[in-house]
Write a protein that holds these residues in place. Sequence first.
Motif, short mmCIF file in Angstrom:
data_model
loop_
_atom_site.label_atom_id
_atom_site.label_comp_id
_atom_site.label_asym_id
_atom_site.label_seq_id
_atom_site.Cartn_x
_atom_site.Cartn_y
_atom_site.Cartn_z
N LEU D 331 0.47 -1.66 0.19
CA LEU D 331 -0.42 0.07 -0.07
C LEU D 331 1.08 1.23 0.09
CD1 LEU D 331 -3.09 -0.79 2.69
CD2 LEU D 331 -3.12 -0.54 0.02
N THR D 334 5.66 3.65 -4.10
CA THR D 334 4.72 4.12 -5.04
C THR D 334 4.71 4.31 -5.70
OG1 THR D 334 7.07 5.90 -4.73
CG2 THR D 334 5.20 6.38 -6.90
N TRP D 335 4.08 2.53 -6.62
CA TRP D 335 4.09 1.91 -8.03
C TRP D 335 2.77 0.82 -7.74
CZ3 TRP D 335 4.70 -2.51 -6.44
CH2 TRP D 335 5.97 -3.16 -5.58
N GLY D 336 2.75 0.68 -6.43
CA GLY D 336 1.72 -0.38 -6.14
C GLY D 336 0.48 0.35 -6.58
N TYR D 337 -0.26 1.00 -7.05
CA TYR D 337 -2.01 1.36 -7.24
C TYR D 337 -1.61 1.41 -8.84
CZ TYR D 337 -5.71 3.96 -8.40
OH TYR D 337 -6.87 3.93 -9.13
N PRO D 338 -0.93 1.68 -9.51
CA PRO D 338 -0.44 1.20 -11.27
C PRO D 338 -0.23 -0.16 -11.18
CG PRO D 338 1.36 3.74 -10.66
CD PRO D 338 0.42 2.84 -9.16
N LEU D 340 -1.11 -2.30 -9.29
CA LEU D 340 -2.16 -3.06 -9.60
C LEU D 340 -3.70 -3.05 -10.55
CD1 LEU D 340 -4.51 -4.68 -7.75
CD2 LEU D 340 -5.26 -2.88 -6.70
#
Lengths: 366, 366, 366, 366, 366
Positions: D331, D334-338, D340
Motif C-alpha cells: 500500500l 509509489t508503484w503499488g496503485y498503477p 495493481l
Amino acid sequence: MKHAQNRRPFRRRPPIGSAPGTLAPPDDSTPTSVRLVGYSADAIEQTTIVDSDALAAFRARWPVVWVDVCGFRSMHIIKALGERLGVHPLLLEDAVHLHQRPKVEPDGERLFLIVRTAPGSAPRIDEGATSIATDQVAVYLQPGCLLTIREHQSALFDPVHTRLQVDGAFIRRHGADYLAYAVTDTVVDGFFPVIDDLTDQVHVLEDDVLDPRTHSSGVSIHRARQLVSSLRRTIWPYRETLFALQRDRHGAITEETRVFLRDTLDHSVQLLEAVDHLRDTMTGLMEVHLSLESQRMNEVMKVLTIISTLFMPLGFLAGVYGMNFTNMPELHTTWGYPALLAVMATIAIGMLLWFWRRGWIRASDP
Amino acid sequence: MKHAQNRRPFRRRPPIGSAPGTLAPPDDSTPTSVRLVGYSADAIEQTTIVDSDALAAFRARWPVVWVDVCGFRSMHIIKALGERLGVHPLLLEDAVHLHQRPKVEPDGERLFLIVRTAPGSAPRIDEGATSIATDQVAVYLQPGCLLTIREHQSALFDPVHTRLQVDGAFIRRHGADYLAYAVTDTVVDGFFPVIDDLTDQVHVLEDDVLDPRTHSSGVSIHRARQLVSSLRRTIWPYRETLFALQRDRHGAITEETRVFLRDTLDHSVQLLEAVDHLRDTMTGLMEVHLSLESQRMNEVMKVLTIISTLFMPLGFLAGVYGMNFTNMPELHTTWGYPALLAVMATIAIGMLLWFWRRGWIRASDP
Amino acid sequence: MKHAQNRRPFRRRPPIGSAPGTLAPPDDSTPTSVRLVGYSADAIEQTTIVDSDALAAFRARWPVVWVDVCGFRSMHIIKALGERLGVHPLLLEDAVHLHQRPKVEPDGERLFLIVRTAPGSAPRIDEGATSIATDQVAVYLQPGCLLTIREHQSALFDPVHTRLQVDGAFIRRHGADYLAYAVTDTVVDGFFPVIDDLTDQVHVLEDDVLDPRTHSSGVSIHRARQLVSSLRRTIWPYRETLFALQRDRHGAITEETRVFLRDTLDHSVQLLEAVDHLRDTMTGLMEVHLSLESQRMNEVMKVLTIISTLFMPLGFLAGVYGMNFTNMPELHTTWGYPALLAVMATIAIGMLLWFWRRGWIRASDP
Amino acid sequence: MKHAQNRRPFRRRPPIGSAPGTLAPPDDSTPTSVRLVGYSADAIEQTTIVDSDALAAFRARWPVVWVDVCGFRSMHIIKALGERLGVHPLLLEDAVHLHQRPKVEPDGERLFLIVRTAPGSAPRIDEGATSIATDQVAVYLQPGCLLTIREHQSALFDPVHTRLQVDGAFIRRHGADYLAYAVTDTVVDGFFPVIDDLTDQVHVLEDDVLDPRTHSSGVSIHRARQLVSSLRRTIWPYRETLFALQRDRHGAITEETRVFLRDTLDHSVQLLEAVDHLRDTMTGLMEVHLSLESQRMNEVMKVLTIISTLFMPLGFLAGVYGMNFTNMPELHTTWGYPALLAVMATIAIGMLLWFWRRGWIRASDP
Amino acid sequence: MKHAQNRRPFRRRPPIGSAPGTLAPPDDSTPTSVRLVGYSADAIEQTTIVDSDALAAFRARWPVVWVDVCGFRSMHIIKALGERLGVHPLLLEDAVHLHQRPKVEPDGERLFLIVRTAPGSAPRIDEGATSIATDQVAVYLQPGCLLTIREHQSALFDPVHTRLQVDGAFIRRHGADYLAYAVTDTVVDGFFPVIDDLTDQVHVLEDDVLDPRTHSSGVSIHRARQLVSSLRRTIWPYRETLFALQRDRHGAITEETRVFLRDTLDHSVQLLEAVDHLRDTMTGLMEVHLSLESQRMNEVMKVLTIISTLFMPLGFLAGVYGMNFTNMPELHTTWGYPALLAVMATIAIGMLLWFWRRGWIRASDP
C-alpha cells in the motif's frame, strides 16, 4: 461387458447357415422329465416316463393323453416324442429354441402354439429391473393328445392337474382341445397378478415423482418404462395369436371350446389395455418430471435473483461510502449515516414490494 | 462437401429419361466371377466359367443348377447369362443397380428377389457410425435353376456351399426353390449377430448416459439413433417381402419349402422387433438425457444460489462497516466487532437451516 | 402481408359456387404452344400447330400421336383440343387448374393422370427456402393418342423426344401407353437429383448443428423441416397413384407396359423412403439441437458458479478486514495480512478441489 | 365460468332417456322461412310458403323441386314438411339438432346428408380465437325433390340460385341429384377462402415467432393450434362422407353426377392436406419457439456470466487492498496503485480473450 | 401402499387356473333385487320377485318381459335366473365379474352386451381425480325377454321405466330389441353431461395454466390427462361394439331398431371426438405450460442479469477508490468524487440503453 452380453436378445441360436431343424440343447438346461396323463370322464392315469416307448400303449388306453415335458437336457427324448407324435422338425426346433414370440401355426389337422408364461412376481422397479423374464411353453394339439414342452420345471400347470383329478369334472368330459384351452388360459391369466403388482409399483413411483419433497430422477422413470415396454412386447402377440385361433375356425378346436377361447381372447385384450395404460402413465410421468424439474429450477433462480437484486444496490451504496476520497462532504455530516441506512431500508422494501407484485414472493413462502 | 456427397442415397443411377433396361457398370466394380454348381441327391459338380456358353450343357446334365455371379466389371457376361436364363431386362437392370430395397417380383413361373445382406459386424457407435452398409443380392429362381448376382466377392454363401457337399443331404434332395430358401435364410439370419452386437453397444451407451459421473452428449444418442434407423430401413421390407412370398403361393415354391420360408418370415419379424426395441430405447434415452441435463443444471444452480445467498448479506454488512462516515458510533465500541461477527454467524446458520429445510442441502452432500 | 399471400395454397380457383368445368386462364400464363408428334416403328413426323384442325388428319396418318401442350394463355385451343379428343370437361378443368395433387382417374377406356414435376434443382436451405415449387403435368391417355398439358415451357420431356427420334427404338415399337409410361417415369425420376441435393444440404446442416463451435439456430432446422415436408406432400400421392394404376389393371395399359410401371412404382417408394429418412433426421436434429443448447447452458452456468463460489467467500473476507472498527486486533498484528492471504489461498484451492471432484473442472478445460 | 360453459360441445340436447325423434326448437332460433324452387330445363318457378300444403301441387308441376328451409322457430312447419316428404323422424331430429358431424345415411332410395358450412371469414388468431363456428345444413335427396334445412338465413346458396335462373343451364338439365351435388360442392368449396386466410394468419404468426426481436409467447401458438384442430375436426368427416357416397353407388345418384362428386371428394382431400400442413407447421412452431426461448436464455446467461467473471476477481483485488491491516507494505509503495491497475487490466483482457475463444463474444455482438 | 392397491385394475378375479364359469360374489356386494316388467302396447304389469319361479308364468302372460336385476349378494338367484333364461355360464360369469370392457357377443339367436354407465357427475380435476368410476351393466337380449344385470341400485333406468308407463307409447309397441336399444341409448347418452362438465373443468384449468399471474403446476395437467385417458378407455369400446351390432345384422335386432341403434352409434362417435379433443387440449396444455415455465425463467434471469450487469462494474469502481494505497492522487482532488459519480451514472445509463436495445427492458415493464 458381461452385463451387456446378458441382455442380447438372440444369444442361443444355431450357427447361421446351418441346416434347419437342428436340435441343440442349451448348455445350462435342466434335466428332462416327461409326465403322461391319460383320462376319460370317469378315470385318470398318471405316470412319468424316461423314453418314448410307453407313449403308444398309453394313447391306446385313454381317449385323451397329455404329454407334459419339462427340461431340455435329454434332447433325444424330446426328439423321439416329437417323431412319434408326428411333429414337423421345424416346429420341434421352434419348441426348444427359446426366445420365440407367441404364435399359432396350423399344421394340417393339428395346431402348434408358442406361448410365454408370466414370471411368478413382477420385477422390482426400485431395483432397476428393465425387462421381464418369461418362460416359453410350446403347445402341440392333435386329436386325442396334447404335447406341452417347457424349459423349466414349475408349478405353472398344477391347477390344471388338480382340476383333472376330479372325476366327471367339466375338463374331463371334453377333448384335448379343451385341455389346450385350459393350459392357454392358465398361461394368459398368469399375467394378471404381474400387472396388478406392476401397477402398484408404478403408482408408488408416480407418488414419488409428484412429491415435491423428494428428488426422484428421470432414470427410474426410464427404467420403469423399459420394463413396461418389455411386458408389452410379451403380451402384444397374444391378442393376434388368440384372434387368429378364433377367426380361422381350425378343425382341431370344437365350437364349444372356441367359446371359451373367446374368453381368453377378451382377457388378453384387457391385459393389453392395462399395459397400454401403464405405458401412457410412464410417458406422462416423464413429461411431468421435466416440468417439475423446470419448476424447481425456477424456484431456485427466483431465490438467487431476489437476493442479488436486494443486496447488490445496497452493497454498491456501502461501497460508495467506503471510498477514500478526501472531498466527500456527506461523510462528515451527523445525519449522513442514519440517512443512508434509511435510504437502504427504503430501497430494500421497495424491491420486496416489486417482487411481491410480480408474484415471486408469497405470504406462505419463506 | 465430399463427405456429404458420399451419403447421397441415389448416386449411381442411369441418366434420367434414358431408356429402361440399360446396364451401366459402376466405375469401381470388382471383376466378375461366375460359379456353377449342379447337383442331384447323389452327385455334385462345380466349376467356374468365363462366358455363358457352358451353361446350357451344365443345365442339361444336372436337375438343379446354381449360377452364383459376383462382381460387376464384365457386364456383358451378366447380360448374356440373363438372356440365356430368360431374365426380363428390367429385372436384370434392378439386379445390377445397387440401392434397391428388398422386394419380390413374380415373373410368370419364375420369381425374382432382391435381398440385402448384413455387414460382417455392426458399425461402431462410439466411432460415430450413422448408417449400416449392406450388400445387394439378386436372386432369380426358375424351375431347376437358381441365379444369384452379388456386387462383391464374399464368404456369405460358403455355409450353403458346404451343406451342398454332403451326399444325400436334405438340401440336395430338394429343388432349386429349397436352394433359394437356403440362400434367403442365410441372408436374413446374417442380421442376428449384427443386432446382438448393436444391442451390446446400445447398452454400453445407455450405461454411459445414465452414469451421473460421465458427461455424455446428446450427439452420440442422435448418431446411434440414426444407425438404428438405417438398420430398420434395411430390415423393414423383409417382412413384407417374405409375407408376400407366403401369401401369394407362387407356383415356383413348393408347399414343403413354403413351411421353411415361414420360419424365415418369423425370423424377420423377430429382427424387426429387436430393432424396434432398440429404437424405443434410443428415444427414451434422449429424453432421460435431457432430464439428466436439466437435473445437473439444477444442482449447479443450487450451489450458486446457496453461495450467493450466504455471502451477499454478509458482504453487505461488512461493506456497511467499511464506510467512512465520521458519525458511526458502533465502530468505536469495544464489542462492535465481535457482535457483528456473531450476527454474521447467526445469519449464515439461519440461511443454511432454511436451505436444509427446502431440501437443497443434504447430509450426504459432500 | 404480401409475402404471406404468396404462400396461400389455393389462390387461383374459380369463384365458389360457379358452374364446374369453367376454364379460367391465370393472369400471368405463358403463350400456348402445341407440338404434335406422330410415329410408327419406322417413321416419325413432328409439327407445331396453332389450332386443333390439323389434329384429325395427323391422327389418321400415324398409329401413335403425342399432343404436347405448353402454356395456358390461349385457353380456347386447349378447350378445342380437349373436345376433339373427348376429354370430360371436369378433367380438362383439373388439367388447367394448377395445385392439383397427383392422381389417376379412369374415364371409360381412357386414363387421366395428374403428375407434378420436380424443379430443376433443390431449393437452398441456407437461403431459408421452406417449400418446393413443382409444375403440374396433366396426362390423358387414349388408344393411339397421348395428350400432355403443362403450364410452362421446359426441357422436361426432351429426353423422351430424343429417344423417339431413333428409328426402331423400343419406345417406337410400342403404343401410346408405353409413351405415357415414359413420360411418367421421366417425371418421377426427376425427383432423384432433387433429393440427392437436399440430402447433401441436410448433412451440411447436420454437421453445422452438431459442431460445438458454431451457433446454429433452431430456426434453420424448422425451415428445412418445412421444406422436407413440402417435398413429402408432393411425392406422397405418387405411390398411391402408381399403385392404383398397377392394381386396377385398366385396359388402357398393356401387360407389358405394366411391368415397366411397376418399376416406376418402385422408384416412387424409394423416393418416399429417402424423404422419410430426411424427415426423421430433421426431427432428431431438433432434439439434439435442444440437447446441445441445454448442454451449452450447463457449461455457462458452471463457469458462473465456479467464479462466484470462488470469489464470494474471498471477497467477504476482504470486506471484513476492510471494516473500520476500532477494536479489530488482527489488523494490527504483523502476521495478520500474510495469514489472511494464506487462508484465502487455502479456501480457493479447497473450492477448486471440490469442483474437480464433482467433475465441473477437467484437466483439458480452458 | 360462464365463458367456459359457452364452450361445452353438447349443450343443446333433449333430456337423456327421452324418446328419440323429439323435435325441440332451440331457444334462440331464427324465424322459419321456406323457399320453393321448381324447375325444368326451360322454365323455373320460385315461391315462399308458410305451411306445407302448397308443396304437393308444386311437386306435381315441376320435374325437380328444391325445398330450402332456414330457421328453426316454427318447428311444426319443418315437421309437416318432413312428414310430407317421408323423412324418417330420427333423420329429421338429426337435421334440427345442431352439432352433428358431417355424415351420409342412405334411407332406401333416398339419401340423407349432414354437412357443415364454413364461416364467412377465418377467426382471428391474434384475437385469441380457438375454435371455428360452422353452421349445419341437412340435405335430404329423393327422386325429383331436394330438401335442405339450415339453422340460419345466409347467402350461402345464392350462387346456386343464380345458376338456376339461366334457362337451359347445365344444372337445369339435370335431376335433383345434380342439385344436391351443387349444394354440397358449394358448401365444401366455402372452406377454401377460410383456409387461405388462416394460412396467411399462420404465416404472420410464424414470422412473429421466428423474429428474434419480438417476444411472442407459446400461448398464441397453443391457441392457433386449437383453432386449426377445430377446423380439422370439421373437415375430416367430409372425406369419409364423400368417399362413402362414391363407393356405395347409391341409386339416388346417377353415374354422371358421381363424376362431379368425385371432384368434390378431391377438393375435400385438398382441404384436409392444407389443414394437416397447418397443423404440422404449428407443431414445428411450438418446438422452434421453445428452442428460441432456450437460446435467448443462453444469451442472457452468457452476459451475466461474462460480467460476473470479469468483475468478481477485479472486485476481490480491490477489496484486498481496501483492507485496513497495518502491515500491508504494497500500500505504501509509489508503484503499488498503477501496478495493481495494470494487473487488473491484464486479468480483464485475459478473461475477454478466453470468452472470445469459447465463442461467447463475437465481433458483431453489441 | 393401501392407496396404491385400490387402483389395481384387476383386483376381483377368481383364482388363476380355476374352472371357468365360477360365480363368486364380491365381499361388499349390495342386496339382490329383481324387478319384472311385462308389457304389451295396451297393458303393463310390474312386480318384484325373490326367486326365479315366478318368471315362467310372467313370460307366458306378456309378449315382452324385462328382468332388471340389481345387486350381487344373492348370487344363487342370478344363477337360477340365468339358467331359466338359458344364459351360457361364461356369459353369466362375465355379467357378475366387474371390470369387463363394453362388448357384444352373439349367442345363437340371442345377444349378450356389456356396457358401462357414466357416473352421475364428472370427477373433480381440482381434487386430483385421475380416473372415472363406471358401473357395469350386462344386457342379455332374447326374443320377448330382456335381462339386465347391474351391480348397484341406481336411478339409471328410471326414464325408461317412465316411458314404459305410457299406454301405446312407441316403446310399448315394439319388441324386446327396442327395449334393449332404449337401455343402451340411455347408458351412452349418460356420458354427455359428464363430458360437458369435464370440458368446463378443462377450460377452467386451461385458463389457469395460461394466466401469467398464477403458478399452476404440471401435476394438475398430468392428473387431468389421466382422467381424460380413463374416460377415453371407457368410451372407446362403444364405437366398436355398436358398429359390430350395426354391421353384423344379427337376427335378434329388427331392421327398424337397427336404424335407432345407428343413432346411438353416431352418439358414441360424437363422445369419442369430444374426448379426443380434450386429450389433444391436455397435450397442448402441457407443452404450453413448459413453454410458459421457460418464459418465466427467462424473465427472472433477465432481472438478475440486468441488476448484476448494472451494479458489478459500479461496485468495482467504488471498490477501487476504497483501496488504501498511499499514492492514489485522484482521491485527493476536489473534483474526484463528483467526477466518479458522473462516470458511474454514464455507465449505468449506457447499460440500460444497451438492455433496452436488446429488448430486455420495455417501457411497460414494471
